[in-house]
Design a protein around this motif. Structure first.
Motif, PDB file in Angstrom:
ATOM      1  N   THR A  36       0.864  -1.183   0.000  1.00 17.55           N
ATOM      2  CA  THR A  36       0.000   0.000   0.000  1.00 17.55           C
ATOM      3  C   THR A  36       0.901   1.233   0.000  1.00 17.55           C
ATOM      4  O   THR A  36       2.045   1.150  -0.415  1.00 17.55           O
ATOM      5  CB  THR A  36      -0.925  -0.032   1.230  1.00 17.55           C
ATOM      6  OG1 THR A  36      -0.111  -0.236   2.388  1.00 17.55           O
ATOM      7  CG2 THR A  36      -1.948  -1.150   1.125  1.00 17.55           C
ATOM      8  N   GLY A  38       1.648   5.486  -0.925  1.00 22.26           N
ATOM      9  CA  GLY A  38       1.466   6.363  -2.081  1.00 22.26           C
ATOM     10  C   GLY A  38       2.089   5.798  -3.346  1.00 22.26           C
ATOM     11  O   GLY A  38       1.557   5.964  -4.457  1.00 22.26           O
ATOM     12  N   THR A  39       3.216   5.113  -3.197  1.00 25.95           N
ATOM     13  CA  THR A  39       3.982   4.674  -4.365  1.00 25.95           C
ATOM     14  C   THR A  39       3.194   3.796  -5.340  1.00 25.95           C
ATOM     15  O   THR A  39       3.241   4.045  -6.548  1.00 25.95           O
ATOM     16  CB  THR A  39       5.264   3.940  -3.907  1.00 25.95           C
ATOM     17  OG1 THR A  39       5.932   4.769  -2.959  1.00 25.95           O
ATOM     18  CG2 THR A  39       6.178   3.639  -5.073  1.00 25.95           C
ATOM     19  N   PRO A  40       2.477   2.767  -4.871  1.00 26.72           N
ATOM     20  CA  PRO A  40       1.822   1.888  -5.856  1.00 26.72           C
ATOM     21  C   PRO A  40       0.518   2.424  -6.436  1.00 26.72           C
ATOM     22  O   PRO A  40      -0.087   1.753  -7.284  1.00 26.72           O
ATOM     23  CB  PRO A  40       1.578   0.590  -5.061  1.00 26.72           C
ATOM     24  CG  PRO A  40       1.567   0.992  -3.639  1.00 26.72           C
ATOM     25  CD  PRO A  40       2.392   2.228  -3.506  1.00 26.72           C
ATOM     26  N   LEU A  66       1.079  -6.900   2.403  1.00 23.19           N
ATOM     27  CA  LEU A  66       2.268  -6.878   3.248  1.00 23.19           C
ATOM     28  C   LEU A  66       1.989  -6.618   4.710  1.00 23.19           C
ATOM     29  O   LEU A  66       2.654  -7.178   5.576  1.00 23.19           O
ATOM     30  CB  LEU A  66       3.142  -5.696   2.807  1.00 23.19           C
ATOM     31  CG  LEU A  66       4.285  -5.891   1.880  1.00 23.19           C
ATOM     32  CD1 LEU A  66       4.855  -4.527   1.547  1.00 23.19           C
ATOM     33  CD2 LEU A  66       5.345  -6.767   2.514  1.00 23.19           C
ATOM     34  N   ASP A  67       1.051  -5.721   4.970  1.00 27.73           N
ATOM     35  CA  ASP A  67       0.932  -5.238   6.351  1.00 27.73           C
ATOM     36  C   ASP A  67      -0.430  -4.612   6.609  1.00 27.73           C
ATOM     37  O   ASP A  67      -1.204  -4.367   5.676  1.00 27.73           O
ATOM     38  CB  ASP A  67       2.066  -4.245   6.670  1.00 27.73           C
ATOM     39  CG  ASP A  67       2.275  -3.206   5.573  1.00 27.73           C
ATOM     40  OD1 ASP A  67       1.368  -3.016   4.754  1.00 27.73           O
ATOM     41  OD2 ASP A  67       3.350  -2.594   5.544  1.00 27.73           O
ATOM     42  N   TYR A  80      -5.532  -0.678   5.491  1.00 20.21           N
ATOM     43  CA  TYR A  80      -4.964  -1.082   4.210  1.00 20.21           C
ATOM     44  C   TYR A  80      -5.937  -2.000   3.458  1.00 20.21           C
ATOM     45  O   TYR A  80      -5.920  -2.062   2.229  1.00 20.21           O
ATOM     46  CB  TYR A  80      -3.610  -1.758   4.431  1.00 20.21           C
ATOM     47  CG  TYR A  80      -2.505  -0.770   4.764  1.00 20.21           C
ATOM     48  CD1 TYR A  80      -2.624   0.582   4.483  1.00 20.21           C
ATOM     49  CD2 TYR A  80      -1.315  -1.205   5.365  1.00 20.21           C
ATOM     50  CE1 TYR A  80      -1.610   1.484   4.783  1.00 20.21           C
ATOM     51  CE2 TYR A  80      -0.290  -0.307   5.658  1.00 20.21           C
ATOM     52  CZ  TYR A  80      -0.448   1.032   5.370  1.00 20.21           C
ATOM     53  OH  TYR A  80       0.565   1.920   5.656  1.00 20.21           O
ATOM     54  N   LEU A 133       9.253   1.218  -0.764  1.00 19.64           N
ATOM     55  CA  LEU A 133      10.396   1.419   0.134  1.00 19.64           C
ATOM     56  C   LEU A 133      10.110   2.657   0.980  1.00 19.64           C
ATOM     57  O   LEU A 133       9.755   3.708   0.435  1.00 19.64           O
ATOM     58  CB  LEU A 133      11.644   1.650  -0.735  1.00 19.64           C
ATOM     59  CG  LEU A 133      13.021   1.454  -0.150  1.00 19.64           C
ATOM     60  CD1 LEU A 133      13.242   0.035   0.347  1.00 19.64           C
ATOM     61  CD2 LEU A 133      14.071   1.812  -1.203  1.00 19.64           C
ATOM     62  N   GLY A 134      10.240   2.519   2.302  1.00 21.24           N
ATOM     63  CA  GLY A 134      10.056   3.691   3.157  1.00 21.24           C
ATOM     64  C   GLY A 134      11.247   4.641   3.034  1.00 21.24           C
ATOM     65  O   GLY A 134      12.302   4.266   2.533  1.00 21.24           O
ATOM     66  N   HIS A 138      12.513   1.155   5.057  1.00 19.11           N
ATOM     67  CA  HIS A 138      11.725   0.027   5.569  1.00 19.11           C
ATOM     68  C   HIS A 138      10.997  -0.670   4.425  1.00 19.11           C
ATOM     69  O   HIS A 138      10.684  -0.070   3.394  1.00 19.11           O
ATOM     70  CB  HIS A 138      10.783   0.444   6.707  1.00 19.11           C
ATOM     71  CG  HIS A 138       9.604   1.281   6.346  1.00 19.11           C
ATOM     72  ND1 HIS A 138       9.319   2.469   6.982  1.00 19.11           N
ATOM     73  CD2 HIS A 138       8.604   1.109   5.443  1.00 19.11           C
ATOM     74  CE1 HIS A 138       8.207   2.978   6.484  1.00 19.11           C
ATOM     75  NE2 HIS A 138       7.752   2.172   5.537  1.00 19.11           N
ATOM     76  N   GLY A 140       7.605  -3.209   3.855  1.00 18.16           N
ATOM     77  CA  GLY A 140       6.433  -3.498   4.666  1.00 18.16           C
ATOM     78  C   GLY A 140       6.521  -2.535   5.837  1.00 18.16           C
ATOM     79  O   GLY A 140       6.759  -1.345   5.662  1.00 18.16           O
ATOM     80  N   PHE A 141       6.396  -3.043   7.049  1.00 20.96           N
ATOM     81  CA  PHE A 141       6.649  -2.209   8.232  1.00 20.96           C
ATOM     82  C   PHE A 141       7.842  -2.766   8.996  1.00 20.96           C
ATOM     83  O   PHE A 141       7.909  -2.669  10.222  1.00 20.96           O
ATOM     84  CB  PHE A 141       5.407  -2.123   9.111  1.00 20.96           C
ATOM     85  CG  PHE A 141       4.471  -0.996   8.752  1.00 20.96           C
ATOM     86  CD1 PHE A 141       4.951   0.292   8.545  1.00 20.96           C
ATOM     87  CD2 PHE A 141       3.109  -1.205   8.636  1.00 20.96           C
ATOM     88  CE1 PHE A 141       4.097   1.344   8.228  1.00 20.96           C
ATOM     89  CE2 PHE A 141       2.245  -0.175   8.331  1.00 20.96           C
ATOM     90  CZ  PHE A 141       2.740   1.107   8.123  1.00 20.96           C
ATOM     91  N   THR A 161       8.363   6.985  10.418  1.00 14.24           N
ATOM     92  CA  THR A 161       7.285   6.351   9.635  1.00 14.24           C
ATOM     93  C   THR A 161       5.931   6.941  10.009  1.00 14.24           C
ATOM     94  O   THR A 161       5.096   7.201   9.139  1.00 14.24           O
ATOM     95  CB  THR A 161       7.313   4.824   9.875  1.00 14.24           C
ATOM     96  OG1 THR A 161       8.543   4.324   9.356  1.00 14.24           O
ATOM     97  CG2 THR A 161       6.155   4.124   9.190  1.00 14.24           C
ATOM     98  N   ASN A 165       3.564   8.854   7.330  1.00 12.96           N
ATOM     99  CA  ASN A 165       2.228   8.345   6.998  1.00 12.96           C
ATOM    100  C   ASN A 165       1.087   9.163   7.602  1.00 12.96           C
ATOM    101  O   ASN A 165      -0.079   8.879   7.340  1.00 12.96           O
ATOM    102  CB  ASN A 165       2.103   6.880   7.435  1.00 12.96           C
ATOM    103  CG  ASN A 165       2.930   5.963   6.534  1.00 12.96           C
ATOM    104  OD1 ASN A 165       3.493   6.419   5.552  1.00 12.96           O
ATOM    105  ND2 ASN A 165       2.993   4.694   6.855  1.00 12.96           N
ATOM    106  N   LYS A 202      13.091   9.236  -1.862  1.00  8.48           N
ATOM    107  CA  LYS A 202      13.495   7.838  -1.720  1.00  8.48           C
ATOM    108  C   LYS A 202      14.938   7.598  -2.177  1.00  8.48           C
ATOM    109  O   LYS A 202      15.431   6.467  -2.088  1.00  8.48           O
ATOM    110  CB  LYS A 202      12.546   6.919  -2.513  1.00  8.48           C
ATOM    111  CG  LYS A 202      11.083   7.008  -2.102  1.00  8.48           C
ATOM    112  CD  LYS A 202      10.870   6.479  -0.681  1.00  8.48           C
ATOM    113  CE  LYS A 202       9.473   6.733  -0.161  1.00  8.48           C
ATOM    114  NZ  LYS A 202       8.421   5.982  -0.811  1.00  8.48           N
TER     115      LYS A 202
HETATM  116  C1  GLP Z   1       4.407   2.409   4.289  1.00  2.00           C
HETATM  117  C2  GLP Z   1       4.034   0.939   4.023  1.00  2.00           C
HETATM  118  C3  GLP Z   1       5.021   0.303   3.119  1.00  2.00           C
HETATM  119  C4  GLP Z   1       5.300   1.264   1.994  1.00  2.00           C
HETATM  120  C5  GLP Z   1       6.119   2.400   2.529  1.00  2.00           C
HETATM  121  C6  GLP Z   1       6.293   3.553   1.572  1.00  2.00           C
HETATM  122  O1  GLP Z   1       4.510   2.741   5.610  1.00  2.00           O
HETATM  123  N1  GLP Z   1       3.855   0.150   5.185  1.00  2.00           N
HETATM  124  O2  GLP Z   1       4.536  -0.946   2.661  1.00  2.00           O
HETATM  125  O3  GLP Z   1       6.028   0.642   0.964  1.00  2.00           O
HETATM  126  O4  GLP Z   1       5.643   2.824   3.776  1.00  2.00           O
HETATM  127  O5  GLP Z   1       5.160   4.360   1.540  1.00  2.00           O
HETATM  128  P1  GLP Z   1       4.901   5.405   0.404  1.00  2.00           P
HETATM  129  O6  GLP Z   1       4.748   4.621  -0.854  1.00  2.00           O
HETATM  130  O7  GLP Z   1       3.642   6.096   0.798  1.00  2.00           O
HETATM  131  O8  GLP Z   1       6.085   6.289   0.364  1.00  2.00           O
END
Ligand code: GLP
Length: 251
Positions: A36, A38-40, A66-67, A80, A133-134, A138, A140-141, A161, A165, A202
């Motif tokens: 989940t 923003g990226t996907p 994933l989480d 999620y 990728l966080g 990170h 997932g978490f 994180t 988020n 990133k």
């Molecule tokens: C979140 C999710 C991850 C995700 C990452 C990046 O906290 N748990 O699975 O890949 O952080 O988030 P974003 O795509 O919003 O930058």
């Protein structure tokens, strides 16, 4: 490890959507691991669009997210589970009973994590895992310090994180401090891994993950040991890779 750099986030998302469509075209009963965040969002938008145009059938797929946040039920708009329904599952011919997200409202998160881990095994493992990728690398978490052999479990989220988020939680909504996440060991067992990272925010996480050596301080660095991993970036996320690495890149 294969690294693909595209000119824009939209192009990178399209490339990843194509990989997913290729996977489900090749094996209709694929087991997918899904992220989940923003990226996907661009990937899921492309998949919805492709589906409207008659491309891709989800009928026999199984998915594992994933989480999930602890304390949120699947009906909670910030969960999620709700994100997946809104962005993908509600728009395609998937059998909702074969879409799995850890149950954030389970009475005991560790029991739920163990159930989730067993369920993945019962389906024979994951064919293709898509990861974001966080900012702190990170996956997932799995926050920095997560063992590379960790399994699905309850985790505490780091302040960075939580800050990153917070934007996904409207004013007044309570943001959970804990989550259930697939472990790094669980992720490494997936047969194929695709990582999508876009944007300048990133770039450090990408470079730290790709350059290695594997370190528990950089969860993404565990991935370089995987035998079938493709990292898809836009130019901004690839900005801190050096010449030796970019020579390996595909346009
Ligand atoms: C979140 C999710 C991850 C995700 C990452 C990046 O906290 N748990 O699975 O890949 O952080 O988030 P974003 O795509 O919003 O930058």
């Amino acid at each position: 490890m294969k690294i693909i750099v595209k000119d824009s986030a939209a192009d990178a998302s399209a490339a990843v959507a194509d990989m997913l469509l290729q996977q489900i075209g090749k094996k209709q009963d694929s087991v997918l691991g899904l992220p989940t965040g923003g990226t996907p969002l661009g990937v899921y938008a492309r998949l919805r669009e492709a589906y409207r145009n008659g491309q891709g059938s989800y009928k026999f797929l199984t998915t594992f997210n994933l989480d999930e946040y602890i304390g949120l039920s699947s009906n909670d708009p910030e969960s999620y589970a709700a994100y997946m329904l809104e962005n993908l599952f509600g728009h395609v011919n998937i059998d909702i009973s074969r879409t799995h997200v850890p149950r954030g409202s389970a009475l005991d998160a560790e029991t739920e994590a163990a159930r989730y881990e067993s369920l993945i095994a019962a389906y024979g493992g994951i064919d293709l895992m898509l990861l974001g990728l966080g900012r702190n690398a990170h996956i997932g978490f799995n926050e920095p310090g997560s063992p590379h052999n960790s399994r699905t479990r309850r985790v505490a989220l780091t302040q960075s994180t939580l800050d990153a988020n917070a934007a996904y939680f409207p004013a007044g909504a309570v943001q959970p401090s804990h989550a259930i996440t697939m472990g790094i060991g669980t992720i490494l067992e997936c047969r194929k891994i695709v990582v999508l990272a876009t944007g300048q925010g990133k770039a450090d996480a990408v470079a730290a993950s790709v350059k290695g050596p594997p370190s528990e301080d950089v969860p993404g660095s565990a991935l370089i040991r995987h035998a079938d991993i493709t990292i898809v970036l836009d130019r901004a996320a690839a900005a801190n890779l050096d010449y030796a690495q970019t020579r390996e890149l595909e346009a």
